[in-house]
Write a protein that holds these residues in place. Sequence first.
Motif, PDB file in Angstrom:
ATOM      1  N   GLU A  62      45.103  51.571  49.751  1.00 14.62           N
ATOM      2  CA  GLU A  62      43.924  51.173  48.997  1.00 14.62           C
ATOM      3  C   GLU A  62      42.937  52.336  49.051  1.00 14.62           C
ATOM      4  O   GLU A  62      42.510  52.743  50.122  1.00 14.62           O
ATOM      5  CB  GLU A  62      43.295  49.915  49.593  1.00 14.62           C
ATOM      6  CG  GLU A  62      42.127  49.395  48.778  1.00 14.62           C
ATOM      7  CD  GLU A  62      41.591  48.093  49.321  1.00 14.62           C
ATOM      8  OE1 GLU A  62      42.129  47.028  48.945  1.00 14.62           O
ATOM      9  OE2 GLU A  62      40.634  48.160  50.109  1.00 14.62           O
ATOM     10  N   THR A 109      47.877  50.148  40.860  1.00 16.03           N
ATOM     11  CA  THR A 109      46.850  49.454  40.087  1.00 16.03           C
ATOM     12  C   THR A 109      45.601  50.316  40.003  1.00 16.03           C
ATOM     13  O   THR A 109      45.042  50.713  41.030  1.00 16.03           O
ATOM     14  CB  THR A 109      46.496  48.089  40.708  1.00 16.03           C
ATOM     15  OG1 THR A 109      47.693  47.299  40.792  1.00 16.03           O
ATOM     16  CG2 THR A 109      45.453  47.354  39.887  1.00 16.03           C
ATOM     17  N   LYS A 126      41.986  50.223  37.621  1.00 18.62           N
ATOM     18  CA  LYS A 126      41.174  49.475  36.641  1.00 18.62           C
ATOM     19  C   LYS A 126      41.857  48.173  36.211  1.00 18.62           C
ATOM     20  O   LYS A 126      41.873  47.848  35.023  1.00 18.62           O
ATOM     21  CB  LYS A 126      40.858  50.336  35.420  1.00 18.62           C
ATOM     22  CG  LYS A 126      39.883  51.449  35.695  1.00 18.62           C
ATOM     23  CD  LYS A 126      39.566  52.250  34.442  1.00 18.62           C
ATOM     24  CE  LYS A 126      38.664  51.478  33.529  1.00 18.62           C
ATOM     25  NZ  LYS A 126      38.204  52.292  32.384  1.00 18.62           N
ATOM     26  N   ASP A 127      42.430  47.443  37.128  1.00 17.18           N
ATOM     27  CA  ASP A 127      43.087  46.167  36.842  1.00 17.18           C
ATOM     28  C   ASP A 127      44.324  46.298  35.967  1.00 17.18           C
ATOM     29  O   ASP A 127      44.795  45.314  35.410  1.00 17.18           O
ATOM     30  CB  ASP A 127      42.121  45.147  36.230  1.00 17.18           C
ATOM     31  CG  ASP A 127      41.474  44.271  37.282  1.00 17.18           C
ATOM     32  OD1 ASP A 127      41.822  44.404  38.475  1.00 17.18           O
ATOM     33  OD2 ASP A 127      40.627  43.439  36.914  1.00 17.18           O
ATOM     34  N   VAL A 128      44.849  47.506  35.803  1.00 22.75           N
ATOM     35  CA  VAL A 128      46.105  47.736  35.100  1.00 22.75           C
ATOM     36  C   VAL A 128      47.141  48.116  36.145  1.00 22.75           C
ATOM     37  O   VAL A 128      46.937  49.064  36.915  1.00 22.75           O
ATOM     38  CB  VAL A 128      45.986  48.859  34.050  1.00 22.75           C
ATOM     39  CG1 VAL A 128      47.332  49.137  33.414  1.00 22.75           C
ATOM     40  CG2 VAL A 128      44.936  48.510  33.003  1.00 22.75           C
ATOM     41  N   THR A 129      48.227  47.363  36.206  1.00 24.53           N
ATOM     42  CA  THR A 129      49.283  47.616  37.182  1.00 24.53           C
ATOM     43  C   THR A 129      50.525  48.106  36.468  1.00 24.53           C
ATOM     44  O   THR A 129      50.986  47.475  35.510  1.00 24.53           O
ATOM     45  CB  THR A 129      49.595  46.337  37.989  1.00 24.53           C
ATOM     46  OG1 THR A 129      48.401  45.908  38.653  1.00 24.53           O
ATOM     47  CG2 THR A 129      50.678  46.601  39.029  1.00 24.53           C
ATOM     48  N   GLU A 166      32.725  48.255  38.503  1.00 26.87           N
ATOM     49  CA  GLU A 166      33.581  47.097  38.255  1.00 26.87           C
ATOM     50  C   GLU A 166      34.943  47.198  38.937  1.00 26.87           C
ATOM     51  O   GLU A 166      35.507  46.189  39.355  1.00 26.87           O
ATOM     52  CB  GLU A 166      33.784  46.922  36.749  1.00 26.87           C
ATOM     53  CG  GLU A 166      34.435  45.616  36.390  1.00 26.87           C
ATOM     54  CD  GLU A 166      34.471  45.380  34.887  1.00 26.87           C
ATOM     55  OE1 GLU A 166      35.287  44.545  34.456  1.00 26.87           O
ATOM     56  OE2 GLU A 166      33.692  46.020  34.148  1.00 26.87           O
ATOM     57  N   PHE A 167      35.469  48.407  39.058  1.00 24.05           N
ATOM     58  CA  PHE A 167      36.813  48.627  39.613  1.00 24.05           C
ATOM     59  C   PHE A 167      36.727  49.649  40.749  1.00 24.05           C
ATOM     60  O   PHE A 167      36.916  50.846  40.531  1.00 24.05           O
ATOM     61  CB  PHE A 167      37.778  49.126  38.530  1.00 24.05           C
ATOM     62  CG  PHE A 167      37.818  48.248  37.316  1.00 24.05           C
ATOM     63  CD1 PHE A 167      38.506  47.043  37.342  1.00 24.05           C
ATOM     64  CD2 PHE A 167      37.159  48.626  36.152  1.00 24.05           C
ATOM     65  CE1 PHE A 167      38.543  46.226  36.221  1.00 24.05           C
ATOM     66  CE2 PHE A 167      37.199  47.820  35.024  1.00 24.05           C
ATOM     67  CZ  PHE A 167      37.883  46.620  35.062  1.00 24.05           C
TER      68      PHE A 167
END
Length: 175
Positions: free
Chosen positions: A52, A104, A106-109, A79-80
């Motif tokens: 992380e 992952t 920006k919330d794209v995995t 936000e990310f």
Amino acid sequence: MTKWTVDQTHSTIGFEVKHMMVSKVKGQFYSYTAEVEAADLTDLTTATINFELDVASIHTNNNDRDNHLKSADFFNTDEFSKITFASANIAKDGDDYKVTGNLTIKDVTKQVTFDVEFGGKGINPWGVEVYGFEAETKINREEFGLTWNAALETGGVLVGKDIKIKVELELNPAA
């Protein structure tokens, strides 16, 4: 399974990207956590790996660029705030490894595969086992929603779309 910690004073998580189609900008993330568990680090196929990264810790040796990367044009750290990686499969590849997992941003995995080289193991001056690894992969930043760019008068664009991610790790057994 043994838990391993990343010695952050002897490890780097970095990246490079083409700048103006002629040179490279390099950077790294200074703040991150990692969870590595393995039965035996000389056989990485026994491991599970989770990272992380704190996106706000990005550093490219230019404060204005770092602030732009943190803005909504790129990572949008308000936000990310995190980039994560979780291994899903680790396969032996000759003397090296292919570590595939979910990245992952920006919330794209997306599933990515790192080419990993085992650097060796040793005992540090304090009698602690250390293991070294180098890993590299390439991603298309636009697939992760990092689409900002600027056209150049001479043709081409300011920021390349391919990002090389380079990781150098020194691991020690968790205390």
